[in-house]
Design a protein around this motif. Structure first.
Motif, PDB file in Angstrom:
ATOM      1  N   GLU A  63       0.806  -1.209   0.000  1.00 49.01           N
ATOM      2  CA  GLU A  63       0.000   0.000   0.000  1.00 49.01           C
ATOM      3  C   GLU A  63       0.845   1.268   0.000  1.00 49.01           C
ATOM      4  OE1 GLU A  63      -2.840  -0.043   3.092  1.00 49.01           O
ATOM      5  OE2 GLU A  63      -3.836  -1.876   2.399  1.00 49.01           O
ATOM      6  N   TRP A  64       2.128   1.144   0.255  1.00 52.58           N
ATOM      7  CA  TRP A  64       3.018   2.310   0.354  1.00 52.58           C
ATOM      8  C   TRP A  64       3.861   2.515  -0.899  1.00 52.58           C
ATOM      9  CZ3 TRP A  64       7.981   0.633  -0.330  1.00 52.58           C
ATOM     10  CH2 TRP A  64       8.217  -0.725  -0.089  1.00 52.58           C
ATOM     11  N   PHE A  65       3.707   1.645  -1.921  1.00 47.24           N
ATOM     12  CA  PHE A  65       4.604   1.657  -3.070  1.00 47.24           C
ATOM     13  C   PHE A  65       3.837   1.756  -4.385  1.00 47.24           C
ATOM     14  CE2 PHE A  65       7.090  -0.524  -6.358  1.00 47.24           C
ATOM     15  CZ  PHE A  65       8.312   0.112  -6.254  1.00 47.24           C
ATOM     16  N   GLU A  66       4.324   2.637  -5.299  1.00 49.87           N
ATOM     17  CA  GLU A  66       3.752   2.775  -6.635  1.00 49.87           C
ATOM     18  C   GLU A  66       4.873   2.745  -7.664  1.00 49.87           C
ATOM     19  OE1 GLU A  66       1.526   6.380  -6.772  1.00 49.87           O
ATOM     20  OE2 GLU A  66       0.149   5.788  -5.169  1.00 49.87           O
TER      21      GLU A  66
ATOM     22  N   LYS B 137       4.274  11.949  -0.742  1.00 50.55           N
ATOM     23  CA  LYS B 137       5.038  10.846  -1.328  1.00 50.55           C
ATOM     24  C   LYS B 137       6.435  11.302  -1.734  1.00 50.55           C
ATOM     25  CE  LYS B 137       0.830   8.736  -3.176  1.00 50.55           C
ATOM     26  NZ  LYS B 137       0.093   8.332  -4.394  1.00 50.55           N
TER      27      LYS B 137
ATOM     28  N   ARG C 122       7.151   5.618  -6.441  1.00 48.28           N
ATOM     29  CA  ARG C 122       6.714   6.532  -5.388  1.00 48.28           C
ATOM     30  C   ARG C 122       6.585   5.749  -4.087  1.00 48.28           C
ATOM     31  NH1 ARG C 122       2.391   7.026  -9.209  1.00 48.28           N
ATOM     32  NH2 ARG C 122       2.877   8.557 -10.837  1.00 48.28           N
ATOM     33  N   VAL C 123       6.983   6.383  -2.994  1.00 45.21           N
ATOM     34  CA  VAL C 123       6.868   5.787  -1.668  1.00 45.21           C
ATOM     35  C   VAL C 123       5.998   6.697  -0.807  1.00 45.21           C
ATOM     36  CG1 VAL C 123       8.097   5.086   0.417  1.00 45.21           C
ATOM     37  CG2 VAL C 123       9.104   4.640  -1.838  1.00 45.21           C
ATOM     38  N   LYS C 124       4.929   6.140  -0.262  1.00 44.34           N
ATOM     39  CA  LYS C 124       4.033   6.921   0.593  1.00 44.34           C
ATOM     40  C   LYS C 124       4.698   7.163   1.939  1.00 44.34           C
ATOM     41  CE  LYS C 124      -0.582   6.837   2.671  1.00 44.34           C
ATOM     42  NZ  LYS C 124      -1.839   6.056   2.812  1.00 44.34           N
ATOM     43  N   LEU C 125       4.857   8.448   2.287  1.00 42.00           N
ATOM     44  CA  LEU C 125       5.486   8.812   3.556  1.00 42.00           C
ATOM     45  C   LEU C 125       4.445   9.069   4.646  1.00 42.00           C
ATOM     46  CD1 LEU C 125       8.277  11.231   2.284  1.00 42.00           C
ATOM     47  CD2 LEU C 125       8.469   8.789   2.798  1.00 42.00           C
ATOM     48  N   TYR C 126       3.419   9.883   4.271  1.00 42.57           N
ATOM     49  CA  TYR C 126       2.381  10.214   5.250  1.00 42.57           C
ATOM     50  C   TYR C 126       1.153  10.724   4.515  1.00 42.57           C
ATOM     51  CZ  TYR C 126      -0.087  12.524   9.079  1.00 42.57           C
ATOM     52  OH  TYR C 126      -1.038  12.916   9.968  1.00 42.57           O
ATOM     53  N   LYS C 127       0.058   9.995   4.618  1.00 41.25           N
ATOM     54  CA  LYS C 127      -1.187  10.338   3.951  1.00 41.25           C
ATOM     55  C   LYS C 127      -0.929  10.605   2.463  1.00 41.25           C
ATOM     56  CE  LYS C 127      -3.697  12.012   7.994  1.00 41.25           C
ATOM     57  NZ  LYS C 127      -4.441  13.140   8.620  1.00 41.25           N
ATOM     58  N   ASN C 128      -1.065  11.854   2.001  1.00 42.59           N
ATOM     59  CA  ASN C 128      -0.906  12.154   0.576  1.00 42.59           C
ATOM     60  C   ASN C 128       0.487  12.666   0.224  1.00 42.59           C
ATOM     61  OD1 ASN C 128      -3.573  11.461   0.211  1.00 42.59           O
ATOM     62  ND2 ASN C 128      -4.320  13.555   0.450  1.00 42.59           N
TER      63      ASN C 128
END
Length: 213
Positions: A105-108, A167, A159-165
């Motif tokens: 869920e944290w990776f695109e 990245k 892209r790596v999700k760091l916090y909410k929106n």
């Protein structure tokens, strides 16, 4: 870089760009997307043109798997100065919000096409140092040359999700540049091919919901 090598890189870049464009275009036409969302990003990039680090604050618009980014390009010499603008198209290959069975869920993962135009850009410090040391017939100060150039690259990023929106994103692409003017008297090549690497942070103003499209 000799002419044959430059030609080969140019053809490779053109092929990669066309393939990514066709795949992305087909997906955009054949699928329906939800309402888009605006965002902002800031990035720093180093490319084959050897202009040093190019910074870019940009506005983004995302709809489904598609993201468009448009922003100014800036270069730091004695101070930050505007050098031109850039346009980037991204097609997300792996998006956990569009795949309910995805556990990352944290990776695109995404592909991209990048086009840039510099109206007033300077050569990077390393290039200038090389010219001053190796070019014994140098009659101008390479650090003071104001150049115009175009650049184009295609490749992949994540892209790596760091916090909410918020990245963190990183990309690497292959392409080339062409200086629209004369650099006569320099060893520096007016056109060539190579890679671009970029890193930065992005923020999306609206939160998308997990779904299937």
């Amino acid at each position: 870089m000799n002419t044959l090598t430059t030609s080969a890189f140019s053809k490779t870049f053109a092929f990669v760009a066309i393939v990514i464009f066709l795949i992305s275009g087909h997906s955009a036409i054949s699928k329906s997307f939800p309402t888009g969302y605006f965002g902002i990003r800031g990035s720093a990039a180093i490319a084959a043109s050897r202009f040093g680090t190019i910074y870019s604050p940009a506005l983004t618009y995302q709809s489904g798997r598609n993201t468009m980014s448009f922003g100014a390009t800036m270069q730091k010499k004695d101070k930050f100065s505007l050098s031109g603008f850039q346009l980037t198209y991204e097609f997300t290959l792996l998006d956990p919000l569009l795949h309910s069975d995805c556990n990352l869920e944290w990776f695109e993962l995404y592909s991209f096409l990048h086009l840039g135009y510099h109206n007033r850009v300077f050569l990077g410090k390393q290039v200038c140092d090389e010219e001053n040391i190796c070019n014994k017939e140098l009659k101008t100060d390479p650090a003071q040359l104001k150049l115009k150039a175009i650049e184009g690259y295609a490749g992949f990023g994540f892209r790596v999700k760091l916090y909410k929106n918020l990245k963190w994103f990183n990309v690497i692409g292959i392409g080339g540049y062409d200086v629209l003017g004369s650099t006569k008297g320099l060893f520096y090549s007016n056109y060539s091919a190579g890679i671009m690497v970029k890193t930065g942070l992005s923020y999306q103003f609206e939160k998308r919901q997990r779904g299937s499209y």
